[in-house]
Write an enzyme that holds these catalytic residues in place. Structure first.
Site: not given
Ligand code: NAD
Length: 251
Positions: A153, A160
């Site tokens: 990670y 984060k």
């Molecule tokens: P996802 O890929 O569906 O979403 C990530 C989003 O970030 C996408 O819509 C992408 O377009 C956007 N993004 C990236 N660069 C960007 C930019 N320059 N401008 C605008 N948007 C931008 O994945 P996700 O897992 O749903 O991620 C959403 C959040 O949740 C993130 O912050 C991720 O770190 C966090 N998160 C994810 C998990 C997991 O296991 N999936 C766990 C905890 C936290």
């Protein structure tokens, strides 16, 4: 009970139906809110439109650019007047910084991940603030890797950690202005973003194994917590990062 009836909430980060932001949008809508969507670029607009009815207000917002964020919130202001919340669910790091050793992370890779994944919350809050109504909420998404050294990670864990700190400082600044800022530390879920982490299957497996029923947390469960944190039902919660991971963080 619809505890967000009549509220307008901006959701940033729906890439597809697996996105955590999509779970948040659904939960907010289930509680009566109107959701305003932002998308990163023209390329990301089509997949988002396919999920929607055509009635929704969508606006481009690349969080790498202050101009883009400013323009997006100006357009949202013209459309909505005021809003009652923002869901920040965006993050990015180069693939090579989500594997190997942390000593290999380049200065550029570090700056990029911090910019998109942590600084963006500050910039978004700055431009959203003038149109946020009293008693509104901002929610961001984080992960256990901010406080533990989760294999691979790496760079995202470091970003984060900064994001979680930003939640506390922003909350301290904004709570007197009747805007609450909080974070959700979600369990690992298979989304587009998570596939950038080397051996992400192990990350998800670990998250499933450690839940009581061996079923990982869903975007619906994260979304429901998000709706609660956005709403005045959570008026006593300020500057907090809440685990929504079905207990994975306990062991
Ligand atoms: P996802 O890929 O569906 O979403 C990530 C989003 O970030 C996408 O819509 C992408 O377009 C956007 N993004 C990236 N660069 C960007 C930019 N320059 N401008 C605008 N948007 C931008 O994945 P996700 O897992 O749903 O991620 C959403 C959040 O949740 C993130 O912050 C991720 O770190 C966090 N998160 C994810 C998990 C997991 O296991 N999936 C766990 C905890 C936290």
């Amino acid at each position: 009970m619809s505890f967000l009836a009549g509220k307008k909430i901006v959701v940033m980060g729906v890439a597809n139906k697996r996105s955590i932001a999509w779970g948040c949008a659904q939960a907010l809508r289930n509680q009566g809110a109107e959701v305003i969507y932002t998308y990163q670029s023209e390329r990301m607009k089509k997949p988002l439109e396919r999920l929607l009815t055509g009635e929704e207000f969508l606006v481009e917002c690349d969080v790498a650019s202050d101009e883009s964020i400013e323009r997006a919130f100006e357009e949202i202001k013209e459309y909505a007047g005021e809003i009652h919340g923002v869901v920040h669910a965006v993050a990015y790091a180069n693939k090579e910084d989500l594997q190997g050793e942390v000593t290999e992370i380049s200065r550029e890779g570090y700056a990029l991940a911090q910019d998109i994944s942590a600084y963006s919350l500050i910039a978004v809050t700055r431009f959203a603030q003038p149109i946020l109504a009293d008693n509104s909420g901002i929610v961001t998404l984080t992960y256990l890797g901010a406080e533990r050294a989760v294999p691979n990670y790496n760079m995202m864990g470091i970003a984060k950690a900064a994001l979680e700190s930003a939640v506390r400082y922003l909350a301290a600044d904004l709570s007197p202005k009747k805007i609450r800022v909080n974070g959700i530390s979600a369990g690992a879920i298979k989304t587009l973003a998570v596939t950038g982490v080397k051996d992400y299957q192990k990350l998800i497996q670990l998250s499933e194994d450690r839940t009581p029923d061996h079923i990982g947390v869903t975007i619906e469960e994260v979304g429901n917590a998000c709706a609660f944190l956005i709403s005045p039902l959570s008026s006593g919660i300020i500057g907090e990062v809440i685990f929504v991971d079905k207990g994975v963080h306990l062991s």
